[in-house]
Design an enzyme around this catalytic site. Structure first.
Site, mmCIF file in Angstrom:
data_model
loop_
_atom_site.group_PDB
_atom_site.id
_atom_site.type_symbol
_atom_site.label_atom_id
_atom_site.label_comp_id
_atom_site.label_asym_id
_atom_site.label_seq_id
_atom_site.Cartn_x
_atom_site.Cartn_y
_atom_site.Cartn_z
ATOM 1 N N THR A 520 0.887 -1.207 0.026
ATOM 2 C CA THR A 520 0.140 -0.035 -0.051
ATOM 3 C C THR A 520 0.642 1.141 0.087
ATOM 4 O O THR A 520 0.440 2.455 -0.373
ATOM 5 C CB THR A 520 -0.876 0.044 1.294
ATOM 6 N N CYS A 521 2.068 1.078 0.346
ATOM 7 C CA CYS A 521 2.872 2.231 0.339
ATOM 8 C C CYS A 521 3.613 2.330 -0.911
ATOM 9 O O CYS A 521 3.913 1.194 -1.653
ATOM 10 C CB CYS A 521 3.966 2.333 1.506
ATOM 11 N N THR A 522 4.269 3.535 -1.538
ATOM 12 C CA THR A 522 4.904 3.442 -2.660
ATOM 13 C C THR A 522 6.473 2.965 -2.286
ATOM 14 O O THR A 522 7.239 3.802 -1.799
ATOM 15 C CB THR A 522 4.944 4.928 -3.330
#
Length: 649
Positions: A520-522
């Protein structure tokens, strides 16, 4: 001035304000560039200016103030400090001296007396540091004889001021600007005085008429005439061989009712004037130390910081047009309004690159706040922003204005409606407001940059931008890869380039469901974003150099002054490679197909609401459901054939 003594002259003092140097800088950067050709300037003075001559950039105006005398001049601006320091100033003096002498001999001065005022400025403009080195030359002949004062008296004692003043006013009001500095006062056979232009001097000499050479005399010290008087005496001596001359030094000004300051002088040359090549010319202005040498003015301490910022920020761009890209259209770049959807790592990078290209209108859209993980990767945020939990879009816009005060930048803290993220009853009003704001922003901007974190957040901006035929640049990141692409234009018709979704056979859905933290994080190698944002902006700038803009086709050749215009650029850091890919628009695309665009044009918000809340609606509308069904049939047939073959074997 004393009877029996040689006449001495007061030098001119140049008066150059910051406007002159600002105009020179702009002209040098935008038009002249590397050309070292002489530039036209002019100076102006009057009887009230006390020996100062104001230097003005450009040609002398024909409709100047009748109180002013205009001197035409030349500006020689060196390209490098070495050219300025090592210049042959003796040669410069001789060349302008030849011009002055020829003007006297061939009769130009008789028709245009202000040729005797011609001057020169030799300069070097250090535009980057706002320092200007210059040396003014008001040329006169060194070989001029000593003019001995034979008689000296106030003008009012010999000439009736009333009639003469009215004639002077009429002459200065009607004469061309180049006739005002010098003219004649002639005594007729009826003992009446009349004003006449300088060209009548030959008639006066031929007829042995009594006359005065009139000079508008701007002096600081009443004891000495101004520098131009030296040249009018040289003119009379060279052209007409006059050794005894009556001078009328007109010092009162056109608004005066008396001649109380004006003086009549009778002078006589003490020797012949021998003019031989090379001519000896004097007239270089002294610097602030009182010695012959250039002056230096530093404007960095006096100019408005906003003006300094404006000129300095565009200097490097303007210098591109000197040699490298003379046809570069900077105005088209600078006047573009850019909308950045996403103010994260990609948004910050794109904004800084747009700023360096001279774009002055950037708008951010983002719905999140600055978190503690952001500042190390996102160049527009600081630790203080994290502590205050500032909205990203507004914070990024403010930071751009802090970097460049003349920037027009705003931020909108709105959410982009997304497929796969249903809108519940309580949130319809808020979502509709966000949608309307987004639609209005896209319609009022020239270029859209899609820089959001998820695929589904890129869908609606793609639909609206395609319907409005906007220039859209899409950039996305993987762990060690990145993509930059431009979306096609409706003007390309059957050759329209594809959009971000044209390779998909499924409409975008919620990509955040059932994902772990690292999904979900880049999570990406740090250099990917910097490379991707730089190439995204370079693609945007290159498109603006093509006459068709974002409707330009893809060709494997230089299409603009900046080179090629690819459709997609994919980069890979694991092997440090680039790929240029082209793809046509897909007729069943979930974002840019004709049926989707037509439906949005008809229903607008109602289409968006239905697309978001009905999971299968978009796929059924654009035909992807049918494509998927055909794929399933094909897959079943392939399995059946494979089973049959295994039986036979």
């Amino acid at each position: 001035m004393f009877v029996g003594k040689a006449l001495q002259f007061q030098s001119f003092h140049s008066s150059i304000d910051a406007t002159f140097w600002h105009q020179l800088s702009n002209y040098k950067v935008e038009k002249q560039k590397l050309d070292a050709s002489p530039l036209t300037i002019h100076g102006k003075f009057n009887t009230y200016s006390r020996g100062n001559i104001s230097i003005v950039f450009g040609e002398a105006p024909s409709n100047s103030n009748i109180k002013d005398c205009l001197a035409e001049g030349t500006l020689l601006n060196a390209n490098t400090p070495q050219e300025f320091t090592n210049a042959d100033v003796k040669k410069i003096r001789e060349e302008i001296g030849e011009v002055l002498l020829n003007s006297i001999k061939n009769g130009v001065v008789s028709e245009r007396p202000n040729e005797l005022l011609r001057f020169l400025i030799f300069s070097y403009a250090d535009i980057k540091a706002y320092k200007y080195h210059y040396w003014c030359l008001f040329p006169s002949f060194k070989e001029t004889p000593h003019w001995i004062v034979k008689d000296l008296s106030p003008a009012e004692s010999l000439i009736p001021s009333g009639p003469i003043l009215s004639q002077i006013r009429e002459f200065l009001s009607t004469a061309d600007y180049y006739q005002r500095p010098f003219f004649l006062l002639i005594k007729s056979t009826l003992d009446e005085w009349t004003i006449a232009p300088l060209k009548e001097l030959s008639h006066c000499v031929d007829k042995s008429l009594q006359f005065y050479l009139v000079a508008e005399d701007s002096v600081q010290l009443a004891e000495y005439p101004s520098w131009p008087v030296r040249n009018i005496l040289a003119f009379a001596f060279i052209k007409f061989k006059l050794k005894v001359i009556n001078l009328f030094l007109y010092r009162d000004g056109i608004n005066s009712d008396t001649l109380s300051k004006s003086i009549l002088i009778k002078v006589e040359a003490d020797k012949d004037m021998i003019l031989e090549a090379p001519l000896s010319i004097v007239g270089w202005e002294r610097n602030g130390k009182g010695v012959l040498g250039p002056r230096v003015v530093n404007l960095s301490t006096v100019l408005d910081p906003f003006v300094l910022s404006e000129s300095a920020s565009t200097l490097n761009l303007s210098l591109m047009r000197w040699r490298l890209v003379p046809q570069l259209d900077l105005d088209r770049i600078q006047n573009s309004k850019c909308l950045l959807l996403g103010a994260g790592t990609l948004g910050c990078g794109v904004a800084r690159n747009l700023l360096s290209w001279g774009v002055r209108h950037v708008t951010f859209v983002d719905y999140s706040t600055v978190s503690y993980s952001n500042p190390v990767r996102q160049s527009l945020f600081t630790f203080e922003d994290c502590k205050r939990k500032l909205p990203k879009a507004e914070c990024a816009a403010q930071r751009l204005k802090e970097i460049y005060p003349n920037m027009f930048s705003t931020g909108y803290n709105i959410s982009i409606p997304m497929l796969g993220h249903p809108i519940y009853e309580a949130g319809i009003e808020k979502t509709m407001h966000d949608y309307e704001t987004l639609e209005n922003l896209i319609s009022t901007h020239d270029a859209i940059f899609l820089l959001t974190d998820t695929r589904e957040s890129r869908w609606l901006p793609t639909v609206i931008s395609t319907a409005m035929d906007k220039l859209l640049i899409n950039s996305a990141l993987g762990f060690d890869s990145w993509l930059v692409m431009r979306h096609g234009s409706v003007l390309q018709k059957e050759n329209r380039l594809g959009c971000y979704f044209c390779n998909d056979i499924f409409a975008p859905s919620n990509s955040l469901v059932d994902r772990t933290l690292d999904q979900t994080c880049t999570v990406t190698r740090s250099g990917c974003a910097n490379i991707a944002t730089a190439i995204a902006v370079e693609l945007f700038v290159s498109l603006l150099q093509h006459p068709n803009g974002h409707a330009a086709p893809v060709l494997n050749e230089d299409q603009t002054v900046l080179g090629e215009l690819p459709h997609q650029i994919r980069g890979f850091l694991h092997n440090f490679s680039l790929m240029k890919i082209s793809g046509m628009a897909y007729p069943q695309c979930s974002a840019c197909s004709e049926c989707i665009i037509n439906e949005w044009n008809r229903e607008k918000w109602m289409f968006v609401l239905r697309a978001i809340n009905e999971p299968d609606y978009v796929e059924e509308l654009c035909g992807l459901r049918e494509v998927q069904a055909l794929g399933e049939i094909a897959g079943t047939m392939e399995e059946w054939i494979s089973d049959k073959e295994s039986v036979i074997l």
